[in-house]
Scaffold this motif. Structure first.
Motif, PDB file in Angstrom:
ATOM      1  N   VAL A 139       0.847  -1.196   0.000  1.00 42.66           N
ATOM      2  CA  VAL A 139       0.000   0.000   0.000  1.00 42.66           C
ATOM      3  C   VAL A 139       0.882   1.245   0.000  1.00 42.66           C
ATOM      4  O   VAL A 139       0.611   2.228  -0.711  1.00 42.66           O
ATOM      5  CB  VAL A 139      -0.954  -0.012   1.212  1.00 42.66           C
ATOM      6  CG1 VAL A 139      -1.641   1.348   1.359  1.00 42.66           C
ATOM      7  CG2 VAL A 139      -1.994  -1.111   1.069  1.00 42.66           C
ATOM      8  N   GLY A 140       1.964   1.190   0.787  1.00 42.44           N
ATOM      9  CA  GLY A 140       2.920   2.296   0.794  1.00 42.44           C
ATOM     10  C   GLY A 140       3.538   2.522  -0.576  1.00 42.44           C
ATOM     11  O   GLY A 140       3.737   3.664  -1.009  1.00 42.44           O
ATOM     12  N   TYR A 248      17.138   2.772   7.303  1.00 43.93           N
ATOM     13  CA  TYR A 248      16.152   3.777   6.908  1.00 43.93           C
ATOM     14  C   TYR A 248      16.659   5.209   7.075  1.00 43.93           C
ATOM     15  O   TYR A 248      15.991   6.150   6.641  1.00 43.93           O
ATOM     16  CB  TYR A 248      14.864   3.575   7.703  1.00 43.93           C
ATOM     17  CG  TYR A 248      14.200   2.259   7.372  1.00 43.93           C
ATOM     18  CD1 TYR A 248      13.746   1.983   6.087  1.00 43.93           C
ATOM     19  CD2 TYR A 248      14.037   1.268   8.340  1.00 43.93           C
ATOM     20  CE1 TYR A 248      13.149   0.781   5.773  1.00 43.93           C
ATOM     21  CE2 TYR A 248      13.436   0.051   8.029  1.00 43.93           C
ATOM     22  CZ  TYR A 248      13.001  -0.181   6.742  1.00 43.93           C
ATOM     23  OH  TYR A 248      12.423  -1.379   6.428  1.00 43.93           O
ATOM     24  N   VAL A 249      17.842   5.376   7.659  1.00 41.30           N
ATOM     25  CA  VAL A 249      18.408   6.730   7.730  1.00 41.30           C
ATOM     26  C   VAL A 249      18.765   7.224   6.334  1.00 41.30           C
ATOM     27  O   VAL A 249      18.893   8.435   6.110  1.00 41.30           O
ATOM     28  CB  VAL A 249      19.651   6.737   8.652  1.00 41.30           C
ATOM     29  CG1 VAL A 249      20.862   6.115   7.951  1.00 41.30           C
ATOM     30  CG2 VAL A 249      19.997   8.153   9.093  1.00 41.30           C
ATOM     31  N   GLN A 250      18.859   6.298   5.384  1.00 39.21           N
ATOM     32  CA  GLN A 250      19.226   6.694   4.034  1.00 39.21           C
ATOM     33  C   GLN A 250      18.189   7.601   3.380  1.00 39.21           C
ATOM     34  O   GLN A 250      18.531   8.380   2.488  1.00 39.21           O
ATOM     35  CB  GLN A 250      19.465   5.454   3.164  1.00 39.21           C
ATOM     36  CG  GLN A 250      20.211   5.771   1.872  1.00 39.21           C
ATOM     37  CD  GLN A 250      20.675   4.531   1.141  1.00 39.21           C
ATOM     38  OE1 GLN A 250      20.444   3.418   1.586  1.00 39.21           O
ATOM     39  NE2 GLN A 250      21.332   4.727   0.022  1.00 39.21           N
ATOM     40  N   ILE A 251      16.941   7.525   3.810  1.00 41.97           N
ATOM     41  CA  ILE A 251      15.930   8.408   3.234  1.00 41.97           C
ATOM     42  C   ILE A 251      16.259   9.862   3.564  1.00 41.97           C
ATOM     43  O   ILE A 251      15.994  10.770   2.776  1.00 41.97           O
ATOM     44  CB  ILE A 251      14.497   8.045   3.723  1.00 41.97           C
ATOM     45  CG1 ILE A 251      13.451   8.796   2.907  1.00 41.97           C
ATOM     46  CG2 ILE A 251      14.326   8.334   5.196  1.00 41.97           C
ATOM     47  CD1 ILE A 251      13.376   8.428   1.467  1.00 41.97           C
ATOM     48  N   LEU A 252      16.882  10.097   4.729  1.00 42.36           N
ATOM     49  CA  LEU A 252      17.304  11.451   5.085  1.00 42.36           C
ATOM     50  C   LEU A 252      18.452  11.902   4.194  1.00 42.36           C
ATOM     51  O   LEU A 252      18.466  13.031   3.696  1.00 42.36           O
ATOM     52  CB  LEU A 252      17.711  11.499   6.562  1.00 42.36           C
ATOM     53  CG  LEU A 252      16.645  11.102   7.573  1.00 42.36           C
ATOM     54  CD1 LEU A 252      17.215  11.161   8.991  1.00 42.36           C
ATOM     55  CD2 LEU A 252      15.440  12.027   7.466  1.00 42.36           C
ATOM     56  N   TYR A 253      19.428  11.004   4.001  1.00 40.74           N
ATOM     57  CA  TYR A 253      20.554  11.336   3.139  1.00 40.74           C
ATOM     58  C   TYR A 253      20.095  11.599   1.709  1.00 40.74           C
ATOM     59  O   TYR A 253      20.523  12.565   1.067  1.00 40.74           O
ATOM     60  CB  TYR A 253      21.569  10.180   3.131  1.00 40.74           C
ATOM     61  CG  TYR A 253      22.279   9.910   4.428  1.00 40.74           C
ATOM     62  CD1 TYR A 253      22.495  10.909   5.366  1.00 40.74           C
ATOM     63  CD2 TYR A 253      22.767   8.640   4.726  1.00 40.74           C
ATOM     64  CE1 TYR A 253      23.160  10.665   6.550  1.00 40.74           C
ATOM     65  CE2 TYR A 253      23.436   8.376   5.899  1.00 40.74           C
ATOM     66  CZ  TYR A 253      23.633   9.385   6.809  1.00 40.74           C
ATOM     67  OH  TYR A 253      24.299   9.131   7.978  1.00 40.74           O
ATOM     68  N   ALA A 274       6.762   6.502   2.043  1.00 42.57           N
ATOM     69  CA  ALA A 274       7.991   5.981   2.639  1.00 42.57           C
ATOM     70  C   ALA A 274       7.780   5.629   4.107  1.00 42.57           C
ATOM     71  O   ALA A 274       8.289   4.607   4.592  1.00 42.57           O
ATOM     72  CB  ALA A 274       9.121   6.997   2.497  1.00 42.57           C
ATOM     73  N   LEU A 275       7.016   6.456   4.826  1.00 44.43           N
ATOM     74  CA  LEU A 275       6.726   6.153   6.232  1.00 44.43           C
ATOM     75  C   LEU A 275       5.957   4.842   6.359  1.00 44.43           C
ATOM     76  O   LEU A 275       6.227   4.034   7.263  1.00 44.43           O
ATOM     77  CB  LEU A 275       5.931   7.301   6.858  1.00 44.43           C
ATOM     78  CG  LEU A 275       6.701   8.588   7.149  1.00 44.43           C
ATOM     79  CD1 LEU A 275       5.750   9.672   7.658  1.00 44.43           C
ATOM     80  CD2 LEU A 275       7.803   8.334   8.185  1.00 44.43           C
ATOM     81  N   LEU A 282       9.968  -2.284   9.417  1.00 37.89           N
ATOM     82  CA  LEU A 282      10.339  -2.393  10.827  1.00 37.89           C
ATOM     83  C   LEU A 282       9.515  -3.456  11.542  1.00 37.89           C
ATOM     84  O   LEU A 282      10.029  -4.181  12.398  1.00 37.89           O
ATOM     85  CB  LEU A 282      10.165  -1.036  11.524  1.00 37.89           C
ATOM     86  CG  LEU A 282      11.218   0.025  11.201  1.00 37.89           C
ATOM     87  CD1 LEU A 282      10.856   1.348  11.862  1.00 37.89           C
ATOM     88  CD2 LEU A 282      12.598  -0.437  11.647  1.00 37.89           C
ATOM     89  N   TYR A 283       8.238  -3.574  11.188  1.00 37.06           N
ATOM     90  CA  TYR A 283       7.417  -4.606  11.812  1.00 37.06           C
ATOM     91  C   TYR A 283       7.916  -5.997  11.434  1.00 37.06           C
ATOM     92  O   TYR A 283       7.996  -6.898  12.285  1.00 37.06           O
ATOM     93  CB  TYR A 283       5.940  -4.471  11.425  1.00 37.06           C
ATOM     94  CG  TYR A 283       5.093  -5.559  12.053  1.00 37.06           C
ATOM     95  CD1 TYR A 283       4.641  -5.429  13.366  1.00 37.06           C
ATOM     96  CD2 TYR A 283       4.802  -6.728  11.363  1.00 37.06           C
ATOM     97  CE1 TYR A 283       3.909  -6.431  13.969  1.00 37.06           C
ATOM     98  CE2 TYR A 283       4.059  -7.741  11.952  1.00 37.06           C
ATOM     99  CZ  TYR A 283       3.617  -7.588  13.259  1.00 37.06           C
ATOM    100  OH  TYR A 283       2.903  -8.593  13.849  1.00 37.06           O
ATOM    101  N   ILE A 284       8.244  -6.182  10.145  1.00 33.77           N
ATOM    102  CA  ILE A 284       8.774  -7.473   9.707  1.00 33.77           C
ATOM    103  C   ILE A 284      10.066  -7.791  10.461  1.00 33.77           C
ATOM    104  O   ILE A 284      10.281  -8.914  10.925  1.00 33.77           O
ATOM    105  CB  ILE A 284       9.014  -7.464   8.182  1.00 33.77           C
ATOM    106  CG1 ILE A 284       7.670  -7.437   7.452  1.00 33.77           C
ATOM    107  CG2 ILE A 284       9.829  -8.683   7.743  1.00 33.77           C
ATOM    108  CD1 ILE A 284       7.800  -7.259   5.946  1.00 33.77           C
ATOM    109  N   TRP A 285      10.924  -6.796  10.627  1.00 37.20           N
ATOM    110  CA  TRP A 285      12.177  -6.990  11.360  1.00 37.20           C
ATOM    111  C   TRP A 285      11.908  -7.369  12.823  1.00 37.20           C
ATOM    112  O   TRP A 285      12.506  -8.308  13.352  1.00 37.20           O
ATOM    113  CB  TRP A 285      13.016  -5.717  11.291  1.00 37.20           C
ATOM    114  CG  TRP A 285      14.136  -5.680  12.278  1.00 37.20           C
ATOM    115  CD1 TRP A 285      15.313  -6.394  12.231  1.00 37.20           C
ATOM    116  CD2 TRP A 285      14.199  -4.898  13.480  1.00 37.20           C
ATOM    117  NE1 TRP A 285      16.085  -6.100  13.315  1.00 37.20           N
ATOM    118  CE2 TRP A 285      15.426  -5.183  14.098  1.00 37.20           C
ATOM    119  CE3 TRP A 285      13.334  -3.987  14.078  1.00 37.20           C
ATOM    120  CZ2 TRP A 285      15.812  -4.586  15.295  1.00 37.20           C
ATOM    121  CZ3 TRP A 285      13.714  -3.384  15.260  1.00 37.20           C
ATOM    122  CH2 TRP A 285      14.943  -3.692  15.860  1.00 37.20           C
TER     123      TRP A 285
END
Length: 303
Positions: A139-140, A248-253, A274-275, A282-285
């Motif tokens: 969906v995302g 997921y910090v890469q989205i900031l970069y 993206a959120l 994160l849930y899967i992890w």
């Protein structure tokens, strides 16, 4: 030379992960700069892997010698190299037409694809909750790509192909765990991709026109090598389960690079999608970490 021992230095590992993803952002930023400057995408792919392969030989080749070439699963190593090559080629073409924030957001579906593809390829079982997370993740993707809108671009399909190729690459890497050394895997991945793409790249070669273009072309492979080295070292200093969310910090970069270098500010729909994708990943992890804890043998009670 024996492999470096595993340590428990979480803060150092997290710092290395942040630097690694900064390098990976550098790869995509360099690729977009070069293809917009008129260099063929295949040439950029070739240079990215050729420099990476030379760096591996320069650093690990002198220490490991002929052992660098020895693999107990050469067929799987070659397959893994082609997966990385195909994924990179699609990504470098996609970034020519799409903002980096969009390609990064789509790339974050990799954990979802890994979870989905591990069912037929690794025989893993996925429960109802993870199936729901996979559906939410897609969906995302719909929110990010908006295939029903006039702004939808055909290059989105290449970006999706990049994510699927990266997921298959991750599965192949998982199957090689404990079989070949990290240096051998890097050599096969970079060297195999270089040899495969070289015949196509040399026939459509374009020399950079400016000093900046030359510098960007020279550094793209260094970013690739450094990113993989930092990532490998980080996983030696902390468990993968500790480091996984920092991808997921890469989205900031990517957002910063897209905005500051290419004047493409983040799109609200892309960030919203993206959120959703990040939450699904994160849930899967968390779910896989919880299941791993349940299956781990319990310590014997104290006497």
């Amino acid at each position: 030379m024996p492999p470096a021992p595993i340590e428990d230095r979480r803060l150092a590992a997290i710092g290395l992960m942040l630097l690694a993803f900064l390098c990976f952002t550098g790869i995509d930023s360099c690729a977009k700069w070069l293809v917009l400057a008129g260099l063929p995408a295949l040439q950029v792919v070739f240079v990215r892997f050729a420099v990476h392969a030379v760096m591996v030989l320069a650093t690990a080749g002198s220490l490991r010698g002929a052992n660098l070439l020895r693999s107990r699963r050469p067929g799987l190593e070659v397959w893994r190299a082609f997966l990385l090559l195909g994924s990179t080629m699609m990504n470098f073409v996609a970034v020519r037409y799409l903002p980096l924030t969009l390609t990064a957001a789509i790339f974050f579906t990799v954990p979802i694809w890994v979870c989905l593809l591990a069912i037929p390829l690794l025989g893993e079982r996925v429960g109802r909750r993870r199936w729901m997370a996979i559906l939410v993740g897609f969906v995302g993707v719909l929110i990010i790509t908006r295939p029903w809108g006039a702004e939808a671009h055909w290059a989105i399909l290449l970006s999706m192909g990049t994510a699927i190729g990266a997921a298959l690459y991750a599965i192949a890497t998982r199957r090689l765990a404990g079989i070949d050394s990290t240096a051998t895997q890097q050599f096969y991945a970079a060297g195999g991709a270089t040899l495969a793409i070289a015949p196509l790249a040399v026939f459509d070669w374009v020399w950079p026109a400016t000093g900046i273009d030359w510098a960007v072309l020279a550094v793209i492979g260094v970013f690739g090598w450094a990113g993989h080295q930092l990532l490998t070292t980080a996983h030696r200093l902390a468990a993968a389960s500790t480091l996984a969310p920092f991808v997921y910090v890469q989205i900031l970069y990517m957002s910063a690079s897209s905005w500051l270098i290419f004047q493409h500010p983040p799109d609200l729909w892309v960030l919203l999608g993206a959120l959703v994708v990040v939450a699904s990943g994160l849930y899967i992890w968390l779910r896989e970490r919880s299941l791993a804890g349940q299956t781990r043998p319990q310590a014997a009670p104290a006497a």
